[in-house]
Design a protein around this motif. Structure first.
Motif, PDB file in Angstrom:
ATOM      1  N   ARG A  47      -0.542  -6.567  -6.653  1.00  0.00           N
ATOM      2  CA  ARG A  47      -1.216  -5.828  -7.739  1.00  0.00           C
ATOM      3  C   ARG A  47      -1.936  -6.762  -8.704  1.00  0.00           C
ATOM      4  N   GLU A  52      -4.944  -3.857  -8.500  1.00  0.00           N
ATOM      5  CA  GLU A  52      -3.980  -3.261  -9.432  1.00  0.00           C
ATOM      6  C   GLU A  52      -3.597  -1.846  -8.990  1.00  0.00           C
ATOM      7  N   GLY A  54      -2.907  -1.021  -5.970  1.00  0.00           N
ATOM      8  CA  GLY A  54      -1.811  -1.155  -5.010  1.00  0.00           C
ATOM      9  C   GLY A  54      -2.065  -0.446  -3.694  1.00  0.00           C
TER      10      GLY A  54
END
Ligand SMILES: N[C@@H](CCC(=O)N[C@@H](CS)C(=O)NCC(=O)O)C(=O)O
Length: 211
Positions: A47, A52, A54
């Motif tokens: 991440r 970020e 994911g």
């Protein structure tokens, strides 16, 4: 080193959308296997370093990290001049189908396939709920393809490459769906494009318990 690196894993139909576009455009690319089943997309390092959000796919091009398959497809269409829009109205038509695909056509099917086809588990009520939504979104695409060969007209575009992403996986076997001859014919049309290859030939598959 290849021009493009694609963070992906072979079971991911969303990754396949980007991998297929790279293959169909003849791009110089290499996959970077992500251990989704081992929790890598949920790790702090993924991440922080990759996305970020994911999720895969993520495309690395010259150090720029691009995520969300629709954005990756749009980026590659712009760079290669292939499978993109002819004009503004065509672009809107392409994006109408990519958004419908991301919201419904792919997402309900991917979740159903994950539960019934890959995990071979799931509450029957949840499976029934998802199956009903899968059938409803497939019926919309099936009807649309009765009138034209590809989602945004007579030629294949990134809308097709997005929506077709989950339809070449053998795990379908766990999921019995209504017959959709127009969708079948459309997947065959896309599979006959030069450079087409199935998901497990384009991306690496990691160790998965029970396989
Ligand atoms: N809308 C996203 C969906 C991507 C997505 O759902 N990716 C899955 C794999 S197919 C994922 O990486 N999930 C990570 C997780 O849930 O931890 C796209 O089209 O790129």
């Amino acid at each position: 080193m290849a021009e493009y690196t694609l963070y992906c894993f072979a079971e991911s139909g969303n990754s396949y959308k980007a991998a297929l576009m790279l293959a169909l455009t003849g791009a110089d690319w290499a996959p970077e296997w992500v251990d989704y089943f081992g929790g890598q997309t949920r790790s702090a390092s993924f991440r922080h370093d990759v996305s970020e959000i994911g999720e895969v796919p993520v495309l690395n091009h010259g150090g720029e990290l691009i995520s969300q398959s629709g954005v990756i497809l749009d980026y590659l269409a712009e760079r290669t001049g292939m499978f993109g829009a002819r004009n503004a109205a065509h672009r809107r038509e392409i994006w109408r189908w990519i958004l419908f695909d991301n919201h419904k056509f792919t997402s309900y099917f991917a979740t159903l396939r994950f539960l019934a086809g890959l995990q071979k588990a799931g509450d029957p009520a949840v499976i029934a709920f998802l199956r009903q939504r899968v059938e409803a979104s497939r019926a919309i695409v099936e009807n649309h393809l009765a009138g034209q060969p590809f989602l945004a007209g007579d030629e294949p575009t990134i809308a097709d490459i997005s929506a077709v992403g989950y339809l070449y996986y053998p795990e379908h076997a766990g999921v019995e769906l209504d017959a959709t001859p127009n969708i079948e014919a459309w997947t065959q049309r896309i599979a006959s494009l030069p450079g087409w290859r199935p998901p497990y030939e384009l991306m690496p598959r990691g160790p998965v318990a029970g396989r």
